[in-house]
Design a protein around this motif. Structure first.
Motif: not given
Length: 310
Positions: A13-27
């Motif tokens: 669950g944490f890894d998925e949250a980390l990836r979701r935030r990473a996608r937002m920031v990378e955009a």
């Protein structure tokens, strides 16, 4: 899945949250690193932009941006402004990695499993890419596109400057260089690590509260949380340098020991370091107790920092 120890957490669950935030920031990062010049700029040299992109968009967990956004989420403020502040912090972090990798500093050829910027381009371009990323960070925060009141943007600029400058990360790097000739005692190691590594992590946690306009007491509580996990992050990093291999880490390992660098893990041993990690995680999680379930992801970030393997 909670167990009895403080480092257990829902990794998936944490890894998925980390990836979701990473996608937002990378955009946001892709947007601010476009070739097209911004208003007031004359031109953006293609080679410089490419080197900046290489240093920023080559992967990574994006932990510091995650901490910005999750801290802001405590106060329901994890929107576009928080994403832009998170992207600004990542620019500072990546600039520091580009410069740390240079021959005059740590002399590394590999970063995140890819050639470092000075290897992919050249040393002069790497220096300029780092300079430009540091400058860009303050551009992002100060820009009206970061839709916050002017006083909040000013507070973020000041806090980020203090965290990144002579009294923070850059000063910590200076202490690290001096430590090669005069190894510090335990207090000196803690101070060095609090500056070199911990200052940006502390800022990441405090920044969310600034974005949200939270009261000073809340801002200080989150800063204390950041200090605890900043020290935990460095302890875990020291342990990985001792025990992990380069293939797992995506960069050279064993360099601290080879260089005779003083670290808490080397000073007290692996078992002591692991006990300290557990204590720091417990301390960090305790600071979040007033927020209850709203702080679950931040609490898991403390556990992630201690349990990571790269």
């Amino acid at each position: 899945m909670a167990k009895d120890d403080d480092t257990a957490f829902d990794q998936a669950g944490f890894d998925e949250a980390l990836r979701r935030r990473a996608r937002m920031v990378e955009a946001v990062l892709r947007q601010v690193l476009e070739q097209r010049p911004l208003a007031g700029e004359i031109a953006r040299p293609q080679r410089l932009i490419a080197a900046m992109q290489h240093g920023v968009l080559a992967g990574g967990k994006r932990l510091r941006p995650f901490l910005v956004m999750e801290s802001a989420a405590l106060f329901s403020a994890d929107g576009e402004a928080a994403a832009r502040v998170a992207a600004a912090l990542e620019c500072v972090h990546c600039y520091s990695l580009i410069h740390d990798d240079l021959p005059a500093m740590d002399d590394d050829d590999l970063r995140r499993g890819q050639p470092t910027v000075h290897k992919a381009y050249d040393e002069a371009t790497a220096i300029l890419a780092g300079d430009a990323l540091l400058t860009l960070a303050f551009d992002i925060v100060a820009d009206e596109a970061t839709q916050l009141a002017a006083e909040r943007r000013a507070a973020l600029v000041l806090a980020l400057a203090r965290a990144a400058g002579a009294g923070g990360m850059a000063g910590g790097q200076m202490l690290d260089l001096q430590a090669a000739d005069a190894p510090p005692d335990e207090a000196g190691i803690i101070r060095l690590q609090a500056m070199k590594t911990g200052a940006l992590i502390r800022f990441a946690c405090e920044a969310g509260a600034i974005v949200a306009g939270a009261p000073a007491a809340e801002r200080e509580r989150l800063a204390e949380f950041g200090s605890a996990i900043g020290l935990a992050f460095q302890l875990a990093d020291d342990l990985l340098d001792l025990t992990a291999d380069a293939g797992t880490m995506g960069k050279a390992t064993g360099k601290d020991a080879a260089a005779g660098k003083a670290t808490l893990a080397a000073l007290h041993g692996e078992d002591w370091a692991r006990r300290q990690l557990a204590g720091l995680v417990a301390q960090a999680r305790a600071l979040l107790e007033p927020y209850g379930a709203h702080a679950a992801m931040l609490a898991d970030a403390a556990s992630f920092v201690a349990a990571r393997n790269k």
